[in-house]
Write a protein that holds these residues in place. Structure first.
Motif, PDB file in Angstrom:
ATOM      1  N   GLY A 169     -23.452  74.387  44.343  1.00 35.60           N
ATOM      2  CA  GLY A 169     -24.347  75.260  45.108  1.00 35.60           C
ATOM      3  C   GLY A 169     -24.033  76.737  44.996  1.00 35.60           C
ATOM      4  O   GLY A 169     -24.648  77.562  45.685  1.00 35.60           O
ATOM      5  N   SER A 170     -23.125  77.125  44.106  1.00 37.55           N
ATOM      6  CA  SER A 170     -22.749  78.526  43.985  1.00 37.55           C
ATOM      7  C   SER A 170     -23.830  79.332  43.269  1.00 37.55           C
ATOM      8  O   SER A 170     -24.492  78.854  42.346  1.00 37.55           O
ATOM      9  N   LEU A 171     -23.978  80.581  43.713  1.00 36.98           N
ATOM     10  CA  LEU A 171     -24.864  81.534  43.050  1.00 36.98           C
ATOM     11  C   LEU A 171     -24.071  82.568  42.261  1.00 36.98           C
ATOM     12  O   LEU A 171     -24.639  83.515  41.724  1.00 36.98           O
ATOM     13  N   ASP A 172     -22.760  82.366  42.174  1.00 30.80           N
ATOM     14  CA  ASP A 172     -21.876  83.315  41.482  1.00 30.80           C
ATOM     15  C   ASP A 172     -21.613  82.887  40.044  1.00 30.80           C
ATOM     16  O   ASP A 172     -20.505  83.053  39.521  1.00 30.80           O
ATOM     17  N   VAL A 173     -22.609  82.299  39.404  1.00 29.50           N
ATOM     18  CA  VAL A 173     -22.460  81.830  38.030  1.00 29.50           C
ATOM     19  C   VAL A 173     -22.369  83.034  37.093  1.00 29.50           C
ATOM     20  O   VAL A 173     -23.128  84.000  37.218  1.00 29.50           O
ATOM     21  N   THR A 174     -21.438  82.971  36.165  1.00 29.41           N
ATOM     22  CA  THR A 174     -21.241  84.078  35.231  1.00 29.41           C
ATOM     23  C   THR A 174     -21.743  83.694  33.843  1.00 29.41           C
ATOM     24  O   THR A 174     -21.860  82.524  33.498  1.00 29.41           O
ATOM     25  N   MET A 175     -22.042  84.706  33.039  1.00 28.19           N
ATOM     26  CA  MET A 175     -22.468  84.513  31.656  1.00 28.19           C
ATOM     27  C   MET A 175     -21.713  85.504  30.784  1.00 28.19           C
ATOM     28  O   MET A 175     -21.699  86.705  31.073  1.00 28.19           O
ATOM     29  N   ASP A 176     -21.069  84.998  29.718  1.00 27.43           N
ATOM     30  CA  ASP A 176     -20.335  85.907  28.842  1.00 27.43           C
ATOM     31  C   ASP A 176     -21.242  86.434  27.739  1.00 27.43           C
ATOM     32  O   ASP A 176     -22.454  86.159  27.717  1.00 27.43           O
ATOM     33  N   ASP A 177     -20.679  87.188  26.786  1.00 26.30           N
ATOM     34  CA  ASP A 177     -21.495  87.822  25.757  1.00 26.30           C
ATOM     35  C   ASP A 177     -22.040  86.831  24.735  1.00 26.30           C
ATOM     36  O   ASP A 177     -22.855  87.191  23.877  1.00 26.30           O
ATOM     37  N   THR A 178     -21.623  85.565  24.800  1.00 28.65           N
ATOM     38  CA  THR A 178     -22.194  84.530  23.941  1.00 28.65           C
ATOM     39  C   THR A 178     -23.196  83.669  24.716  1.00 28.65           C
ATOM     40  O   THR A 178     -23.594  82.609  24.237  1.00 28.65           O
ATOM     41  N   GLU A 179     -23.577  84.128  25.915  1.00 25.65           N
ATOM     42  CA  GLU A 179     -24.532  83.438  26.783  1.00 25.65           C
ATOM     43  C   GLU A 179     -24.011  82.088  27.265  1.00 25.65           C
ATOM     44  O   GLU A 179     -24.765  81.158  27.522  1.00 25.65           O
ATOM     45  N   ARG A 180     -22.705  81.993  27.400  1.00 26.31           N
ATOM     46  CA  ARG A 180     -22.086  80.775  27.933  1.00 26.31           C
ATOM     47  C   ARG A 180     -21.990  80.897  29.441  1.00 26.31           C
ATOM     48  O   ARG A 180     -21.395  81.827  29.975  1.00 26.31           O
ATOM     49  N   LEU A 181     -22.592  79.932  30.153  1.00 30.37           N
ATOM     50  CA  LEU A 181     -22.594  79.936  31.604  1.00 30.37           C
ATOM     51  C   LEU A 181     -21.358  79.232  32.137  1.00 30.37           C
ATOM     52  O   LEU A 181     -20.896  78.246  31.565  1.00 30.37           O
ATOM     53  N   GLU A 182     -20.841  79.738  33.254  1.00 31.34           N
ATOM     54  CA  GLU A 182     -19.708  79.095  33.898  1.00 31.34           C
ATOM     55  C   GLU A 182     -19.737  79.379  35.391  1.00 31.34           C
ATOM     56  O   GLU A 182     -20.032  80.494  35.825  1.00 31.34           O
ATOM     57  N   CYS A 183     -19.434  78.343  36.174  1.00 30.96           N
ATOM     58  CA  CYS A 183     -19.315  78.506  37.616  1.00 30.96           C
ATOM     59  C   CYS A 183     -17.842  78.657  37.967  1.00 30.96           C
ATOM     60  O   CYS A 183     -17.074  77.701  37.813  1.00 30.96           O
ATOM     61  N   PRO A 184     -17.418  79.821  38.439  1.00 33.92           N
ATOM     62  CA  PRO A 184     -16.002  80.016  38.756  1.00 33.92           C
ATOM     63  C   PRO A 184     -15.553  79.222  39.978  1.00 33.92           C
ATOM     64  O   PRO A 184     -14.357  79.001  40.177  1.00 33.92           O
ATOM     65  N   ASP A 185     -16.488  78.757  40.781  1.00 28.18           N
ATOM     66  CA  ASP A 185     -16.128  78.029  41.993  1.00 28.18           C
ATOM     67  C   ASP A 185     -15.722  76.587  41.712  1.00 28.18           C
ATOM     68  O   ASP A 185     -14.803  76.049  42.341  1.00 28.18           O
ATOM     69  N   CYS A 186     -16.409  75.927  40.755  1.00 30.86           N
ATOM     70  CA  CYS A 186     -16.128  74.506  40.523  1.00 30.86           C
ATOM     71  C   CYS A 186     -15.772  74.184  39.076  1.00 30.86           C
ATOM     72  O   CYS A 186     -15.392  73.052  38.768  1.00 30.86           O
TER      73      CYS A 186
END
Length: 272
Positions: free
Chosen positions: A238-255
């Protein structure tokens, strides 16, 4: 191009096409791809499929206007009762954009029907999310996701099917059984919303999905008009703090839920 049934002499070239296609379009490691190719298309695997009673295979062979190796595409299907399932479809990356994938799909669809299948299903690995867009162009809809074991690899494949065979309750994905089942969201009149840490209500676009290792990511907008994008929502926690790096890789730092985006030379437009 010409479409035909392959022979045992085509096995090595088919394996090359599969490997190059997966390398270009799948978010899998070289080691994973090697294991899948060895298990499904290496050794006597292709010959066994040719001799199978329920497995249908076709290859696309280059025509006069297509230079390079003779075999440039491969498709495989299986008949199970009155259901035909297209299980693998690959096109050599160097020969994409020439209608090879479309020709292979249509050829296998016809072959499955001739073999007695009255309904069609098609599968694509979750590691290749663009594949679903390809099948949707032929009127198929998302039906389910299921575990797949290939060699020593545990994978997830997405199943697409004729709309008439897809129940509304079947179109569920991990963390996506319903609006209220997405952590920290509410659904009213078909619109799913979440609340940011500063109290802002944002819209979770359930029809704009990216795959994740644990659950999907959904695109988030600031309002229902979907004009301004806020970011991404993680359906796992349920996190909205999802990050995206310069290769457009998504990651949720919470889980730790993440998603490896493929290259721009992906499955869809370049595949047809």
């Amino acid at each position: 191009m010409d479409l035909r049934e392959p022979t045992a002499d085509d096995a090595e070239r088919i394996a090359d096409v599969v490997e190059s296609s997966m390398t270009a379009s799948h978010s899998l490691s070289p080691q994973q791809i090697d294991r899948i190719v060895d298990s499904e298309f290496g050794g006597d695997a292709v010959s066994e499929k040719l001799d199978g009673e329920t497995t249908l295979v076709r290859v696309a062979e280059r025509g006069e206007n297509i230079e390079g190796e003779a075999v440039v595409g491969y498709v495989e299907g299986v008949v199970d009762g009155d259901t035909g399932e297209l299980s693998w479809l690959f096109v050599d990356p160097e020969h994409r954009g020439r209608g090879v994938g479309t020709a292979l799909f249509e050829s296998m669809r016809e072959a499955l029907r001739d073999a007695g299948a009255s309904t069609l299903r098609a599968t694509v690995l979750d590691a290749n999310t663009e594949g679903g867009q390809f099948f949707e162009r032929f009127g198929l809809e998302h039906a389910e996701e299921r575990d797949l074991s290939v060699g020593d690899e545990s994978l997830v494949e997405v199943v697409f099917a004729d709309p008439s065979t897809v129940d509304a309750g079947d179109d569920e994905q991990p963390g996506d059984a319903g609006g209220d089942d997405l952590p920290g969201t509410e659904t009213e009149d078909g619109t799913t919303t979440a609340t940011t840490e500063d109290g802002q209500s944002v819209v979770v676009a359930r029809d704009e999905r990216e795959s994740g290792t644990d659950a999907p990511f959904f695109v988030v907008y600031t309002d229902d008009s979907r004009e301004d994008r806020y970011g991404y929502y993680c359906a796992n926690c349920g996190s909205l703090d999802v990050t995206m790096d310069d290769t457009e890789r998504l990651e949720c730092p919470d889980c730790g839920n993440d998603h490896a985006e493929r290259s721009s030379d992906a499955y869809d437009d370049s595949y047809l």
